[in-house]
Design a protein around this motif. Structure first.
Motif, PDB file in Angstrom:
ATOM      1  N   ILE A  34     -34.210  11.653 -66.291  1.00  0.00           N
ATOM      2  CA  ILE A  34     -33.351  12.490 -67.264  1.00  0.00           C
ATOM      3  C   ILE A  34     -34.047  13.295 -68.265  1.00  0.00           C
ATOM      4  CG2 ILE A  34     -31.384  12.473 -69.479  1.00  0.00           C
ATOM      5  CD1 ILE A  34     -30.255  11.341 -66.880  1.00  0.00           C
ATOM      6  N   GLY A  44     -34.300   5.719 -65.013  1.00  0.00           N
ATOM      7  CA  GLY A  44     -33.220   6.763 -65.530  1.00  0.00           C
ATOM      8  C   GLY A  44     -33.586   7.662 -66.274  1.00  0.00           C
ATOM      9  N   ARG A  45     -34.254   6.489 -67.351  1.00  0.00           N
ATOM     10  CA  ARG A  45     -34.348   7.574 -68.593  1.00  0.00           C
ATOM     11  C   ARG A  45     -34.493   8.478 -68.022  1.00  0.00           C
ATOM     12  NH1 ARG A  45     -37.539   5.410 -74.339  1.00  0.00           N
ATOM     13  NH2 ARG A  45     -36.808   7.356 -75.889  1.00  0.00           N
ATOM     14  N   LEU A  78     -28.412   5.050 -65.215  1.00  0.00           N
ATOM     15  CA  LEU A  78     -28.949   6.810 -65.841  1.00  0.00           C
ATOM     16  C   LEU A  78     -28.434   6.438 -67.408  1.00  0.00           C
ATOM     17  CD1 LEU A  78     -28.586   9.584 -63.629  1.00  0.00           C
ATOM     18  CD2 LEU A  78     -30.458   7.854 -64.233  1.00  0.00           C
TER      19      LEU A  78
END
Length: 310
Positions: free
Chosen positions: A265, A261-262, A249
């Motif tokens: 988020i 991961g991005r 992340l």
């Protein structure tokens, strides 16, 4: 054949139980974090429009009814559409997954290229002083957070010397900094495990026999001690790969890497429930798949497991 069918059935049931549990937990946790109708309508929407959105998406129904509809759609692999973009949530996740897999594979490759020779050298050293110094450095390296390494690499190679890009994945050189950042977090632990395994193997009977037959120390380490050490570290490498697949992340955010991961988020910050649910579902499936393939690999590499399961 009967053993194989039982094993496959057990794995499928485990996978279904895992995905059902994760989906259920995620459904209720996301609704605790905020009102989906308010997110869809916008913070400045009037109450009438919020109520209209709630009716349109079935959010005015009792929670247990919403949960039943959600589970039914999950088993059809339908997670709905993204609140932000309007695209299919599962499609967004699958489109981002290749970037995460590429980064994870490259991080594991660098991890192996560094940890294997260093661990073999460290485990075969008879003198304690090099081991103590190297082990101390590895302990310090293992305690440094990954984001600290990433920020240092950006400061040195992207800002000060301007040798490498620090964002995106459009070119091959842009893969260097994020993959090295991930590998730097993985290398110390794998090196210590390999060093311990090689050190233990060097005192085994088959190694002493090989040395008594005149084999050089390099041959003994490479052909006898290291293969057994790698067998013991296979589970660790598989676990590290599964960890990276779950989305590195912070690394993906730091380097603006367009991976899962991005995406996770960003979706959590925007309360984009469908994308969050699809992301966790896909990641859980991939982690389970990696663990299952690891068990199969162990059975192939270790004759003792083949005999036990046979």
């Amino acid at each position: 054949m009967r053993v194989l069918v039982r094993a496959l059935t057990r794995r499928v049931l485990q996978l279904l139980a895992l995905l059902f549990s994760i989906s259920t937990l995620l459904f209720f946790l996301l609704r605790i974090s905020g009102d989906p109708a308010l997110v869809l309508a916008g913070e400045n929407a009037d109450p009438e429009f919020i109520a209209h959105v709630a009716r349109q998406y079935g959010l005015d129904q009792p929670l247990i009814v919403q949960y039943g509809n959600f589970i039914g759609h999950v088993f059809q692999l339908d997670f709905g559409r993204s609140v932000q973009s309007g695209e299919a949530a599962l499609g967004l996740v699958l489109a981002r997954m290749p970037a995460t897999v590429q980064l994870a594979a490259l991080g594991i490759l660098i991890n192996l290229l560094v940890a294997v020779p260093v661990g073999a050298w460290l485990g075969s050293r008879p003198h304690p002083l090099p081991r103590v110094v190297a082990t101390g450095l590895l302990v310090v390296g293992q305690g440094v957070p990954g984001y600290v390494v990433g920020l240092l690499l950006i400061q040195i190679f992207a800002v000060k010397f301007r040798l490498l890009p620090s964002i995106g994945n459009t070119t091959l050189v842009s893969w260097i900094l994020p993959s090295v950042t991930l590998a730097a977090f993985l290398i110390p632990r794998l090196t210590r495990v390999l060093a311990t395994n090689v050190s233990a193997a060097m005192s085994d009977d088959y190694v002493r026999t090989a040395r008594a037959c005149g084999a050089s120390k390099l041959t003994v380490v490479v052909r006898h001690a290291l293969p057994n050490a790698l067998l013991g570290a296979t589970a660790l490498v598989a676990g590290q790969f599964a960890f990276l697949l779950s989305g590195a992340l912070i690394t993906e955010v730091i380097f603006a890497w367009p991976g899962v991961g991005r995406l996770l988020i960003d979706s959590v910050l925007r309360l984009d429930f469908p994308v969050v649910q699809a992301t966790v579902f896909v990641v859980a499936f991939l982690v389970f798949l990696v663990n299952a393939l690891t068990d199969v690999l162990f059975s192939i590499l270790d004759p003792r497991l083949r005999r036990q399961r046979g």
